[in-house]
Design a protein around this motif. Structure first.
Motif, PDB file in Angstrom:
ATOM      1  N   ASP A  35      -3.257  10.452   6.474  1.00  0.00           N
ATOM      2  CA  ASP A  35      -3.662   9.069   6.755  1.00  0.00           C
ATOM      3  C   ASP A  35      -4.442   8.472   5.591  1.00  0.00           C
ATOM      4  OD1 ASP A  35      -5.907  10.612   6.987  1.00  0.00           O
ATOM      5  OD2 ASP A  35      -6.610   9.727   8.869  1.00  0.00           O
ATOM      6  N   SER A  36      -4.216   8.982   4.387  1.00  0.00           N
ATOM      7  CA  SER A  36      -4.949   8.513   3.214  1.00  0.00           C
ATOM      8  C   SER A  36      -3.985   7.844   2.234  1.00  0.00           C
ATOM      9  CB  SER A  36      -5.649   9.687   2.521  1.00  0.00           C
ATOM     10  OG  SER A  36      -6.335   9.273   1.366  1.00  0.00           O
TER      11      SER A  36
ATOM     12  N   GLU B 137       0.853  -1.182   0.000  1.00  0.00           N
ATOM     13  CA  GLU B 137       0.000   0.000   0.000  1.00  0.00           C
ATOM     14  C   GLU B 137       0.892   1.237   0.000  1.00  0.00           C
ATOM     15  OE1 GLU B 137      -3.923  -0.983   2.475  1.00  0.00           O
ATOM     16  OE2 GLU B 137      -2.100  -1.603   3.522  1.00  0.00           O
ATOM     17  N   VAL B 138       0.430   2.308  -0.647  1.00  0.00           N
ATOM     18  CA  VAL B 138       1.248   3.512  -0.789  1.00  0.00           C
ATOM     19  C   VAL B 138       0.476   4.701  -0.234  1.00  0.00           C
ATOM     20  CG1 VAL B 138       2.449   5.040  -2.397  1.00  0.00           C
ATOM     21  CG2 VAL B 138       2.385   2.567  -2.833  1.00  0.00           C
ATOM     22  N   GLN B 139       1.117   5.415   0.665  1.00  0.00           N
ATOM     23  CA  GLN B 139       0.484   6.572   1.288  1.00  0.00           C
ATOM     24  C   GLN B 139       0.369   7.717   0.287  1.00  0.00           C
ATOM     25  OE1 GLN B 139       2.723   8.644   4.360  1.00  0.00           O
ATOM     26  NE2 GLN B 139       0.855   8.950   5.556  1.00  0.00           N
TER      27      GLN B 139
END
Length: 443
Positions: free
Chosen positions: A34-35, A28-30
């Protein structure tokens, strides 16, 4: 999941007895704070598993003696609290059953389980230099195995690039994959026709992009396969333009390169049409030239011919047209072969005529036979899927007829090689001049 299980079995059959393959999905990539960016799994991982959750690793162990091949999944545990926030998780046991694995473990157990699987394996297959972080984890597991050498435990003696095997497998699409790609192309074809019908002078490019996205989602596609290009006027001469924020002017062309992703498979279609619904004579001349170049390229898609024949066929037609329409000075060249030899065409046509297509829009697979010394272009075979996308891009320049300035045209279709020739997946998107103008009259 039988298609994915069959691929795992086929991959194991290409490895030495007892060898181990390890492959992780994408992280997962920020995006910010916090999204995260919308999650998209790794294509190689999905090809073997059909599993789309993050924090997952697949391990395959090739058959050895009486021991059959094994497929093992590591994934996130069930977590009722996190599911409230993030949605459903399979958990190891449900994932094992649903996706046809022999075993499944929690991803938190991977550091204890992987050294056991690597112990005494003759060879390791993994993506080499693909992810520094995962390379470090593999080294850690290998070090744990080597630390047991006094007990007679050995680490894999050789390490091989797993992706090289998977690239060749992914190059050939089975019936299931071809059916998904056909559906994706059908959706994208409808989206292009919807965009044609909606186009009017004075609209902004992003308004047409919205029409594409609307059709993608209403038809069940999960996302665009790549950032859509909606390029009007001079922007059509920028190959990867995607600002999509200019106002479209009466008398200009608009070039749209857009395709959806459906169940992880990409489509990739380009069409070019007049903003006001009618081609001018110079626009029509160049459009018909690109269309003829594409027809020549498509005719070259036959099993047994080389991939390079596709580009060569399109290039000859385009180069002759450049001479005929005065884009290139005939007095400077003896014939088309001279134009090609001197690469004079590159002023107006600077890219290849296509690429492989599949889970990625520029899909896996070599374009040349690297096992031979002269690295010839590879032979076309049934099951290969590719795009065919000749174009012409005329920027203002001395000696270039002004009536052609700022005309950018590309025509792209999705194609599968068949035993008898080829099948065009994207044929529903209007392409002939008369069909485009008719569609725009009924917007």
């Amino acid at each position: 999941m039988k298609h994915h299980a069959a691929r795992r079995e086929r991959l194991c059959g290409q490895m030495p007895a007892g060898a181990v393959a390890i492959l992780a999905t994408a992280p997962e990539v920020q995006r910010n704070a916090d999204s995260d960016y919308p999650y998209r799994h790794d294509s190689y991982f999905y090809y073997l598993t059909g599993f789309a959750e993050p924090e997952s690793v697949v391990v395959l162990v090739a058959a050895q003696g009486a021991r059959p091949a094994r497929s093992i999944l590591f994934c996130r545990q069930k977590n009722a609290e996190r599911e409230i926030w993030d949605g459903f998780r399979h958990g190891p046991e449900a994932a094992r059953e649903a996706f046809g694995f022999d075993e499944a473990f929690a991803i938190d157990d991977i550091d204890s389980e992987l050294p056991k699987l690597l112990a005494n394996a003759p060879a390791l297959y993994c993506p080499l230099a693909h992810s520094a972080a995962f390379d470090a984890r593999i080294k850690g597991w290998m070090d744990k195995v080597r630390s047991q050498s006094r007990s007679g435990v050995t680490a894999p003696a050789s390490v091989h690039d797993l992706l090289a095997l998977l690239d060749e497998m992914r190059l050939f699409k089975d019936d299931h994959e071809q059916a998904l790609m056909q559906r994706a192309a059908d959706i994208s074809g409808r989206a292009h026709e919807r965009a044609m019908r909606a186009t009017r002078p004075g609209m902004f490019e992003y308004e047409i992009e919205a029409e594409l996205l609307h059709e993608f989602r209403r038809s069940g596609a999960q996302s665009p396969a790549y950032p859509s290009i909606v390029a009007s006027g001079a922007h059509a001469c920028v190959l990867h333009y995607n600002a999509n924020n200019a106002q479209m002017r009466d008398g200009d062309l608009v070039l749209i390169d857009a395709g959806c992703e459906l169940d992880s498979y990409a489509s990739d279609i380009t069409r070019t049409w007049p903003v006001n619904g009618r081609f001018s004579e110079p626009q029509k001349q160049l459009y018909e030239l690109v269309l003829a170049a594409q027809a020549a390229a498509l005719a070259a898609i036959v099993p047994g011919r080389r991939y390079s024949a596709i580009h060569d066929a399109a290039l000859k037609v385009l180069a002759q047209g450049m001479l005929d329409f005065g884009l290139l000075d005939k007095s400077s060249f003896g014939n088309v072969d001279d134009v090609i030899a001197q690469r004079a065409f590159a002023q107006f046509y600077m890219h290849g005529t296509g690429h492989w297509l599949g889970l990625d829009v520029h899909d896996a697979g070599a374009y040349r036979n690297v096992t031979l010394e002269d690295r010839p272009s590879r032979i076309l075979q049934p099951g290969m899927a590719l795009t065919v996308e000749p174009g012409i891009y005329v920027r203002p320049a001395p000696g270039v007829p002004e009536q052609f300035w700022n005309i950018g045209i590309r025509i792209e279709d999705d194609v599968v090689v068949t035993p008898g020739g080829h099948h065009i997946l994207s044929g529903t998107a209007p392409k002939l001049v008369a069909d485009i103008e008719k569609a725009m009259q009924h917007g």
